[in-house]
Design an enzyme around this catalytic site. Structure first.
Site, mmCIF file in Angstrom:
data_model
loop_
_atom_site.group_PDB
_atom_site.id
_atom_site.type_symbol
_atom_site.label_atom_id
_atom_site.label_comp_id
_atom_site.label_asym_id
_atom_site.label_seq_id
_atom_site.Cartn_x
_atom_site.Cartn_y
_atom_site.Cartn_z
ATOM 1 N N HIS A 273 -22.772 2.117 4.899
ATOM 2 C CA HIS A 273 -22.605 1.263 4.839
ATOM 3 C C HIS A 273 -21.640 0.632 5.517
ATOM 4 O O HIS A 273 -20.421 1.655 5.838
ATOM 5 C CB HIS A 273 -22.238 0.856 3.126
ATOM 6 C CG HIS A 273 -22.138 -0.618 2.510
ATOM 7 N ND1 HIS A 273 -21.809 -1.987 3.871
ATOM 8 C CD2 HIS A 273 -23.593 -1.500 2.343
ATOM 9 C CE1 HIS A 273 -22.547 -2.931 3.489
ATOM 10 N NE2 HIS A 273 -23.292 -2.746 2.117
ATOM 11 N N SER A 291 -19.795 -6.657 -0.051
ATOM 12 C CA SER A 291 -21.221 -6.931 0.330
ATOM 13 C C SER A 291 -21.063 -6.918 1.407
ATOM 14 O O SER A 291 -20.401 -7.647 2.282
ATOM 15 C CB SER A 291 -21.677 -7.639 -0.997
ATOM 16 O OG SER A 291 -22.065 -8.616 -0.639
ATOM 17 N N ARG A 337 -27.644 -2.302 8.947
ATOM 18 C CA ARG A 337 -26.757 -1.481 8.364
ATOM 19 C C ARG A 337 -26.181 -0.489 9.503
ATOM 20 O O ARG A 337 -25.275 -0.333 9.822
ATOM 21 C CB ARG A 337 -26.252 -1.079 7.004
ATOM 22 C CG ARG A 337 -25.981 -2.254 6.257
ATOM 23 C CD ARG A 337 -26.285 -1.619 4.760
ATOM 24 N NE ARG A 337 -26.798 -2.772 3.434
ATOM 25 C CZ ARG A 337 -26.805 -2.719 2.745
ATOM 26 N NH1 ARG A 337 -26.933 -1.841 1.481
ATOM 27 N NH2 ARG A 337 -26.270 -4.039 1.502
ATOM 28 N N HIS A 408 -23.119 5.238 0.768
ATOM 29 C CA HIS A 408 -23.858 4.303 0.089
ATOM 30 C C HIS A 408 -25.332 4.546 -0.388
ATOM 31 O O HIS A 408 -25.044 4.152 -2.059
ATOM 32 C CB HIS A 408 -23.764 2.973 0.781
ATOM 33 C CG HIS A 408 -23.964 1.934 0.337
ATOM 34 N ND1 HIS A 408 -23.301 1.517 -0.797
ATOM 35 C CD2 HIS A 408 -24.885 1.330 -0.270
ATOM 36 C CE1 HIS A 408 -23.731 0.170 -0.918
ATOM 37 N NE2 HIS A 408 -25.112 -0.408 -0.732
ATOM 38 N N GLU A 432 -33.525 4.347 -6.393
ATOM 39 C CA GLU A 432 -32.953 4.288 -5.650
ATOM 40 C C GLU A 432 -33.734 6.344 -5.787
ATOM 41 O O GLU A 432 -33.682 7.087 -4.910
ATOM 42 C CB GLU A 432 -31.590 4.340 -5.924
ATOM 43 C CG GLU A 432 -30.826 4.355 -5.283
ATOM 44 C CD GLU A 432 -29.469 4.491 -4.463
ATOM 45 O OE1 GLU A 432 -29.193 4.096 -5.309
ATOM 46 O OE2 GLU A 432 -29.254 5.209 -4.600
ATOM 47 N N LEU A 448 -32.342 -3.595 -5.263
ATOM 48 C CA LEU A 448 -32.355 -4.372 -6.029
ATOM 49 C C LEU A 448 -33.893 -4.975 -6.697
ATOM 50 O O LEU A 448 -34.587 -4.610 -7.667
ATOM 51 C CB LEU A 448 -31.693 -5.459 -6.411
ATOM 52 C CG LEU A 448 -29.855 -5.649 -6.793
ATOM 53 C CD1 LEU A 448 -29.749 -6.372 -6.834
ATOM 54 C CD2 LEU A 448 -29.534 -4.156 -7.754
HETATM 55 C C1 LIG Z 1 -20.864 -1.218 -5.125
HETATM 56 C C2 LIG Z 1 -22.914 -1.351 -4.512
HETATM 57 C C3 LIG Z 1 -23.352 -2.421 -4.212
HETATM 58 C C4 LIG Z 1 -24.370 -2.868 -3.949
HETATM 59 N N1 LIG Z 1 -24.722 -3.408 -3.929
HETATM 60 C C5 LIG Z 1 -25.971 -3.958 -3.537
HETATM 61 C C6 LIG Z 1 -26.941 -5.604 -3.483
HETATM 62 O O1 LIG Z 1 -26.090 -6.034 -3.077
HETATM 63 N N2 LIG Z 1 -28.095 -5.734 -3.803
HETATM 64 C C7 LIG Z 1 -29.019 -4.244 -3.460
HETATM 65 O O2 LIG Z 1 -30.511 -4.164 -3.649
HETATM 66 N N3 LIG Z 1 -29.442 -3.184 -3.421
HETATM 67 C C8 LIG Z 1 -27.194 -2.734 -4.008
HETATM 68 N N4 LIG Z 1 -26.958 -1.780 -3.806
HETATM 69 C C9 LIG Z 1 -28.398 -0.340 -4.310
HETATM 70 C C10 LIG Z 1 -28.222 -0.742 -5.444
HETATM 71 O O3 LIG Z 1 -27.762 -1.219 -6.162
HETATM 72 C C11 LIG Z 1 -29.076 0.579 -6.504
HETATM 73 O O4 LIG Z 1 -29.549 1.392 -4.843
HETATM 74 C C12 LIG Z 1 -29.538 -0.520 -7.614
HETATM 75 O O5 LIG Z 1 -28.611 -0.739 -8.516
HETATM 76 C C13 LIG Z 1 -30.165 1.799 -8.152
HETATM 77 O O6 LIG Z 1 -30.698 1.334 -9.272
HETATM 78 P P1 LIG Z 1 -31.553 2.487 -9.827
HETATM 79 O O7 LIG Z 1 -31.919 2.179 -11.455
HETATM 80 O O8 LIG Z 1 -32.318 3.065 -9.299
HETATM 81 O O9 LIG Z 1 -30.167 3.548 -10.407
HETATM 82 P P2 LIG Z 1 -28.752 3.162 -11.455
HETATM 83 O O10 LIG Z 1 -28.481 1.714 -11.921
HETATM 84 O O11 LIG Z 1 -27.763 4.075 -10.397
HETATM 85 O O12 LIG Z 1 -29.024 3.669 -12.576
HETATM 86 C C14 LIG Z 1 -29.336 5.150 -12.798
HETATM 87 C C15 LIG Z 1 -29.274 5.234 -14.098
HETATM 88 O O13 LIG Z 1 -29.139 7.137 -14.497
HETATM 89 C C16 LIG Z 1 -28.765 7.263 -15.854
HETATM 90 N N5 LIG Z 1 -29.036 8.808 -15.368
HETATM 91 C C17 LIG Z 1 -28.253 9.573 -14.460
HETATM 92 N N6 LIG Z 1 -28.427 10.793 -14.080
HETATM 93 C C18 LIG Z 1 -29.086 11.191 -15.258
HETATM 94 C C19 LIG Z 1 -29.082 11.887 -16.543
HETATM 95 N N7 LIG Z 1 -29.120 14.050 -15.605
HETATM 96 N N8 LIG Z 1 -28.890 11.536 -17.710
HETATM 97 C C20 LIG Z 1 -29.047 10.743 -18.129
HETATM 98 N N9 LIG Z 1 -29.201 9.506 -17.212
HETATM 99 C C21 LIG Z 1 -29.074 9.666 -16.195
HETATM 100 C C22 LIG Z 1 -27.469 6.546 -14.950
HETATM 101 O O14 LIG Z 1 -26.575 7.007 -16.840
HETATM 102 C C23 LIG Z 1 -28.209 5.519 -15.246
HETATM 103 O O15 LIG Z 1 -28.462 4.642 -16.847
HETATM 104 C C24 LIG Z 1 -25.328 -1.636 -3.610
HETATM 105 C C25 LIG Z 1 -25.276 -0.429 -4.551
HETATM 106 C C26 LIG Z 1 -23.695 -0.297 -4.964
HETATM 107 C C27 LIG Z 1 -22.721 1.330 -5.018
#
Ligand SMILES: Cc1cc2nc3c(=O)[nH]c(=O)nc-3n(C[C@H](O)[C@H](O)[C@H](O)COP(=O)(O)OP(=O)(O)OC[C@H]3O[C@@H](n4cnc5c(N)ncnc54)[C@H](O)[C@@H]3O)c2cc1C
Length: 483
Positions: A273, A291, A337, A408, A432, A448
């Site tokens: 990023h 952001s 990006r 990122h 992700e 998101l």
């Molecule tokens: C700082 C930041 C800002 C961002 N801003 C944006 C944005 O503005 N717009 C956008 O589209 N994207 C953005 N992103 C990317 C986006 O936030 C993520 O890609 C997305 O939220 C991931 O969602 P997810 O549900 O796949 O995983 P996550 O939200 O990472 O959730 C993972 C879950 O899995 C659980 N988990 C992981 N491993 C294990 C395990 N071994 N055992 C049990 N539980 C486990 C965790 O506890 C958690 O509950 C941003 C990312 C970051 C880091």
């Protein structure tokens, strides 16, 4: 394993024919589980971020019996909470030329033509429903004066299609998913399993039928059986020394699934990023993102003279290099990006970087403040400016931010077919954690969208296709496979 190899290639299982109708036709062809039978099936969802939280709530709403696991002490602390800038959707509210086709096209092009187009088209199609779903949950998206939902621009697009809640969009979307999830917890349809780290997937006759967890409170190992398993465990940016991801975002779950035979796709497709706060000290566990939305109004520049140590405001306009605007006039500061990160790294490598390490470029709001007024800039970006000030002790209202690229997001992940099923039958990957939608580079505000699309609108249909052929409750933790 029963995944299909067609002409030597792993088949994604998406139907042929016009891309616009693939998802509709596929949904019709998917096997269904009778409403009265759904409660007999147990589904494990690992992860409570936007992918997992949305999936657990939606599957329970359909009637399935769901167990939802996470590392944190509450589902609300999943790393999705950190997302700042916004979520894309092809609503075309500003009437500036957006459409499902354009969101699809931008996403595929932004991903350097490496994403799976069927999945991306479906994502663009579902994007408008996601916003409706979130508004119905009460997510407080920013609104125009007249009450309509506001949009801003993100990189790699020439339309404004990003919905946002100041710089806290992830948190607000997660609260929406959480409210749906808690409704199902209260209804007895979801069992919440916080403070559990999944250490392994349990396979019975080659199918995913459970998981092994470490209880992070007692330290005990625990066994859980189910009829299907969904991993929504986030990305693996923390394989790098420092990234914008928290240390809890470890890659254990996806890695263990891979060790059990789930194929991993594009592991090197890693997003750097462009706008992160540079390293501030030796005891930092993560880097802080600024952001991408800031590039709507912030201008990126470096001094034209190498190692110029004048204060930024003492460097006259004609001695500055607005290198993104110079190189990419049609996108300006809002290039994708990968392009912005490469350009910043290159200019710093050439010796034009600023700050004590020379590993930073300026992100300057002086022009935006004089054009829009400080109050308007504060309304849009106030919490991000405050975060920056707390970390660096410098006010972006008075002096440009210093920013530098950082790891990122991971476009690579567990290989999934069109049903989000990995190469292990019964094991699905969402958000992700999977690889399918962003090719070699994700456009801002699309993660998101993908997490919620997978959780609210895809897995509730596709998991039934797998379960319809399974006898509910056929495996228990007494099975030898659980050790
Ligand atoms: C700082 C930041 C800002 C961002 N801003 C944006 C944005 O503005 N717009 C956008 O589209 N994207 C953005 N992103 C990317 C986006 O936030 C993520 O890609 C997305 O939220 C991931 O969602 P997810 O549900 O796949 O995983 P996550 O939200 O990472 O959730 C993972 C879950 O899995 C659980 N988990 C992981 N491993 C294990 C395990 N071994 N055992 C049990 N539980 C486990 C965790 O506890 C958690 O509950 C941003 C990312 C970051 C880091």
């Amino acid at each position: 394993m029963d995944f299909d190899i067609v002409d030597g290639t792993l088949s994604d299982g998406a139907p042929d024919g016009p891309i616009e109708t693939r998802w509709d036709r596929h949904r019709f062809d998917l096997k269904l589980v009778n409403p009265a039978n759904k409660r007999k099936y147990k589904i494990i969802v690992v992860g409570t971020g936007l992918g997992g939280g949305a999936a657990a709530a939606s599957l329970a709403e359909l009637g399935y019996d769901v167990m939802n696991f996470c590392i944190q002490d509450t589902p609300r602390r999943a790393h999705s909470v950190a997302a700042q800038g916004g979520i894309n959707a092809a609503k075309n509210y500003p009437n500036d030329g957006d459409s499902v086709w354009r969101l699809f096209y931008d996403t595929v092009k932004g991903g350097d033509f490496r994403s799976r187009e069927s999945n991306v088209y479906r994502l663009a199609q579902c994007s408008a429903n996601i916003i409706d779903q979130c508004v119905a949950q009460g997510v407080p998206f920013a609104r125009e004066y007249g009450g309509t939902l506001a949009n801003r621009s993100f990189g790699g697009a020439q339309v404004s299609r990003t919905f946002y809640a100041r710089g806290q969009t992830g948190q607000q979307l997660l609260l929406g998913a959480y409210s749906s999830l808690m409704r199902q917890v209260a209804a007895g349809k979801v069992s919440m399993m916080p403070r559990r780290e999944m250490l392994d997937v349990v396979l019975v006759d080659g199918h995913a039928k459970g998981i092994i967890c470490r209880n992070l409170v007692t330290g005990e190992l625990e066994r859980y059986a189910a009829d299907a398993v969904c991993l929504a465990t986030g990305g693996y940016s923390t394989v790098y020394f420092l990234s914008t991801n928290a240390v809890n975002s470890n890659a254990t779950a996806a890695w263990r699934a891979h060790k059990r035979g789930a194929f991993f796709a594009n592991p090197s497709f890693m997003q750097i990023h462009p706008t992160c706060i540079p390293l501030q000290g030796s005891s930092q566990s993560k880097l802080t993102l600024m952001s991408e939305s800031l590039r709507n109004d912030g201008r990126i520049w470096v001094p034209q003279k190498k190692k110029d140590d004048r204060r930024p405001k003492d460097i006259p306009e004609d001695e500055r290099d607005y290198f993104l605007e110079r190189r990419y006039p049609s996108f300006g500061n809002l290039v994708p990006r990968d392009v912005a990160s490469r350009a910043a790294k290159q200019i710093c490598d050439e010796g034009f970087g600023v700050g004590s390490t020379g590993l930073a470029v300026y992100l300057d709001f002086a022009e935006a403040i004089s054009r829009l007024g400080q109050e308007n800039v504060e309304q849009k970006y106030g919490n991000l400016f405050e975060m920056y000030r707390e970390i660096t002790d410098e006010s972006p209202y008075e002096t440009p931010m210093r920013i530098y690229p950082a790891p990122h997001y991971t476009m690579g992940g567990l290989w999934v077919d069109y049903n989000l099923q990995t190469t292990i039958p019964g094991l699905h990957a969402l958000g992700e954690a999977n690889f399918s939608d962003h090719g070699a580079n994700r456009l801002g505000a699309s993660a998101l969208m993908q997490g919620l699309c997978d959780g609210y609108f895809v897995i509730p249909y596709t998991v039934g296709n797998y379960l319809a052929d399974q006898t509910p409750g056929s495996v228990s933790t007494e099975d030898d496979a659980f050790g």
